[in-house]
Motif scaffolding. Structure first.
Motif, mmCIF file in Angstrom:
data_model
loop_
_atom_site.group_PDB
_atom_site.id
_atom_site.type_symbol
_atom_site.label_atom_id
_atom_site.label_comp_id
_atom_site.label_asym_id
_atom_site.label_seq_id
_atom_site.Cartn_x
_atom_site.Cartn_y
_atom_site.Cartn_z
ATOM 1 N N CYS A 57 0.804 -1.233 0.000
ATOM 2 C CA CYS A 57 0.000 0.000 0.000
ATOM 3 C C CYS A 57 0.834 1.279 0.000
ATOM 4 C CB CYS A 57 -0.927 -0.001 1.216
ATOM 5 S SG CYS A 57 -2.134 -1.335 1.179
ATOM 6 N N LYS A 58 2.150 1.170 -0.018
ATOM 7 C CA LYS A 58 2.997 2.366 0.086
ATOM 8 C C LYS A 58 2.826 3.333 -1.082
ATOM 9 C CE LYS A 58 7.214 0.304 -1.840
ATOM 10 N NZ LYS A 58 6.902 -1.097 -2.055
ATOM 11 N N ALA A 59 2.400 2.855 -2.226
ATOM 12 C CA ALA A 59 2.200 3.745 -3.376
ATOM 13 C C ALA A 59 1.084 4.753 -3.121
ATOM 14 C CB ALA A 59 1.887 2.933 -4.635
ATOM 15 N N VAL A 60 0.121 4.389 -2.271
ATOM 16 C CA VAL A 60 -0.992 5.299 -1.985
ATOM 17 C C VAL A 60 -0.900 5.939 -0.605
ATOM 18 C CG1 VAL A 60 -2.568 4.157 -3.598
ATOM 19 C CG2 VAL A 60 -2.516 3.432 -1.200
ATOM 20 N N ASP A 61 -0.018 5.398 0.283
ATOM 21 C CA ASP A 61 0.042 5.913 1.655
ATOM 22 C C ASP A 61 1.419 5.628 2.260
ATOM 23 O OD1 ASP A 61 -0.408 6.701 4.273
ATOM 24 O OD2 ASP A 61 -2.185 5.457 4.560
ATOM 25 N N LYS A 62 2.361 6.521 2.014
ATOM 26 C CA LYS A 62 3.719 6.334 2.532
ATOM 27 C C LYS A 62 3.817 6.621 4.030
ATOM 28 C CE LYS A 62 6.162 7.161 -1.802
ATOM 29 N NZ LYS A 62 5.123 6.519 -2.537
ATOM 30 N N GLY A 63 2.796 7.247 4.612
ATOM 31 C CA GLY A 63 2.837 7.629 6.018
ATOM 32 C C GLY A 63 2.303 6.581 6.981
ATOM 33 N N MET A 64 2.093 5.352 6.512
ATOM 34 C CA MET A 64 1.612 4.305 7.414
ATOM 35 C C MET A 64 2.637 4.088 8.530
ATOM 36 S SD MET A 64 0.088 1.545 4.690
ATOM 37 C CE MET A 64 1.451 1.764 3.535
ATOM 38 N N VAL A 65 2.131 3.703 9.702
ATOM 39 C CA VAL A 65 3.003 3.498 10.859
ATOM 40 C C VAL A 65 2.753 2.100 11.425
ATOM 41 C CG1 VAL A 65 3.568 4.282 13.198
ATOM 42 C CG2 VAL A 65 3.004 5.957 11.415
ATOM 43 N N ILE A 66 3.835 1.361 11.593
ATOM 44 C CA ILE A 66 3.772 0.042 12.228
ATOM 45 C C ILE A 66 4.132 0.243 13.693
ATOM 46 C CG2 ILE A 66 4.780 -2.265 12.319
ATOM 47 C CD1 ILE A 66 5.248 -1.975 9.252
ATOM 48 N N GLN A 67 3.295 -0.311 14.580
ATOM 49 C CA GLN A 67 3.506 -0.083 16.009
ATOM 50 C C GLN A 67 2.987 -1.259 16.823
ATOM 51 O OE1 GLN A 67 1.349 3.542 16.173
ATOM 52 N NE2 GLN A 67 -0.640 2.563 16.118
ATOM 53 N N GLU A 68 3.300 -1.224 18.088
ATOM 54 C CA GLU A 68 2.817 -2.222 19.048
ATOM 55 C C GLU A 68 3.069 -3.651 18.603
ATOM 56 O OE1 GLU A 68 -0.802 -1.625 21.289
ATOM 57 O OE2 GLU A 68 -0.945 0.417 20.482
ATOM 58 N N THR A 69 4.236 -3.909 18.056
ATOM 59 C CA THR A 69 4.621 -5.282 17.771
ATOM 60 C C THR A 69 5.098 -5.860 19.096
ATOM 61 O OG1 THR A 69 5.249 -4.702 15.521
ATOM 62 C CG2 THR A 69 6.125 -6.783 16.404
ATOM 63 N N LYS A 70 4.364 -6.859 19.581
ATOM 64 C CA LYS A 70 4.686 -7.374 20.911
ATOM 65 C C LYS A 70 4.147 -8.783 21.104
ATOM 66 C CE LYS A 70 0.595 -5.305 23.046
ATOM 67 N NZ LYS A 70 0.144 -4.357 24.066
ATOM 68 N N LEU A 71 4.733 -9.458 22.073
ATOM 69 C CA LEU A 71 4.254 -10.763 22.485
ATOM 70 C C LEU A 71 3.008 -10.579 23.343
ATOM 71 C CD1 LEU A 71 4.950 -13.829 22.457
ATOM 72 C CD2 LEU A 71 6.088 -13.444 24.656
ATOM 73 N N LEU A 72 1.973 -11.332 23.047
ATOM 74 C CA LEU A 72 0.738 -11.277 23.821
ATOM 75 C C LEU A 72 0.666 -12.397 24.859
ATOM 76 C CD1 LEU A 72 -1.857 -10.590 20.978
ATOM 77 C CD2 LEU A 72 -0.854 -8.933 22.582
ATOM 78 N N GLU A 73 1.209 -13.566 24.483
ATOM 79 C CA GLU A 73 1.084 -14.728 25.364
ATOM 80 C C GLU A 73 2.076 -15.792 24.943
ATOM 81 O OE1 GLU A 73 -2.471 -17.806 26.771
ATOM 82 O OE2 GLU A 73 -2.754 -16.603 24.972
ATOM 83 N N LYS A 74 2.556 -16.545 25.919
ATOM 84 C CA LYS A 74 3.331 -17.753 25.636
ATOM 85 C C LYS A 74 2.941 -18.812 26.638
ATOM 86 C CE LYS A 74 6.882 -19.055 27.379
ATOM 87 N NZ LYS A 74 6.953 -20.135 28.346
ATOM 88 N N GLN A 75 2.913 -20.048 26.159
ATOM 89 C CA GLN A 75 2.589 -21.195 27.009
ATOM 90 C C GLN A 75 3.612 -22.278 26.781
ATOM 91 O OE1 GLN A 75 -1.397 -22.619 26.227
ATOM 92 N NE2 GLN A 75 -2.268 -20.561 26.285
ATOM 93 N N GLY A 76 3.871 -23.053 27.831
ATOM 94 C CA GLY A 76 4.751 -24.207 27.733
ATOM 95 C C GLY A 76 6.170 -23.904 28.155
ATOM 96 N N GLY A 77 6.933 -24.961 28.277
ATOM 97 C CA GLY A 77 8.325 -24.814 28.671
ATOM 98 C C GLY A 77 8.486 -24.597 30.164
ATOM 99 N N ARG A 78 9.719 -24.408 30.577
ATOM 100 C CA ARG A 78 10.058 -24.278 31.994
ATOM 101 C C ARG A 78 9.390 -23.070 32.645
ATOM 102 N NH1 ARG A 78 16.205 -24.669 32.949
ATOM 103 N NH2 ARG A 78 15.927 -23.708 30.945
ATOM 104 N N SER A 79 9.291 -21.971 31.901
ATOM 105 C CA SER A 79 8.719 -20.756 32.498
ATOM 106 C C SER A 79 7.194 -20.759 32.511
ATOM 107 C CB SER A 79 9.246 -19.511 31.791
ATOM 108 O OG SER A 79 8.858 -19.506 30.434
#
Length: 165
Positions: A134-156
């Motif tokens: 979509c950059k051809a029509v909107d170069k000002g897009m912003v990517i944000q809040e990339t984050k882990l929401l949940e994890k299950q399993g393993g030692r922790s």
């Protein structure tokens, strides 16, 4: 705020980067969920939602990009173990009231190490693909809040972000 782990497992005693030795860890069922949000102009989001973009169904392409990124995560994160993923889900949720698309990913594996990086890579690749298409029509897009929401399993065990959905 969560207290950080006092030991960085990807650093040896001499301070050198290392791949974590998981040889002796038991294989367990593991799951991770992550998100990333891309904010854009209302007209850009309307075009995506209506399917009128000249490049076609950008949500479908972004979903495939997310799945592919999860599968190839160890190719781009240097010390990440290659995993035989058992499931990768990528949801793209347009939220017109906020002028954004929320990407929610979920990765599963039965293995000796977690799938957090795969879920985060999937969310990141999906939003980057939306930007690319979509950059051809909107170069000002912003990517944000990339984050882990949940994890299950393993030692922790189970961990969930306080503000996760």
């Amino acid at each position: 705020m969560e207290k950080p782990n006092q030991t960085l497992t990807h650093i040896d005693q001499q301070g050198n980067a290392q791949m974590v030795d998981i040889t002796e860890k038991p294989a367990t069922h593991r799951l991770a969920r992550a998100q990333s949000i891309i904010t854009m102009q209302p007209d850009t989001l309307a075009m995506i939602m209506s399917g009128s973009h000249k490049k076609g169904d950008v949500l479908a392409v972004a979903r495939i990009a997310g799945i592919q990124a999860a599968k190839r995560c160890s190719d781009i994160i240097p010390l990440c173990h290659p995993l035989m993923l058992t499931s990768v889900k990528v949801q793209l949720l347009p939220e017109p009231e906020h002028n954004h698309v929320r990407v929610i990913t979920e990765c599963k594996v039965t293995g000796q190490t977690g799938v957090e990086m795969e879920a985060l890579a999937a969310a990141s690749a999906a939003t980057l693909t939306l930007y690319d298409m979509c950059k051809a029509v909107d170069k000002g897009m912003v990517i944000q809040e990339t984050k882990l929401l949940e994890k299950q399993g393993g030692r922790s065990g189970h961990w969930q972000a306080e503000d996760s959905q």
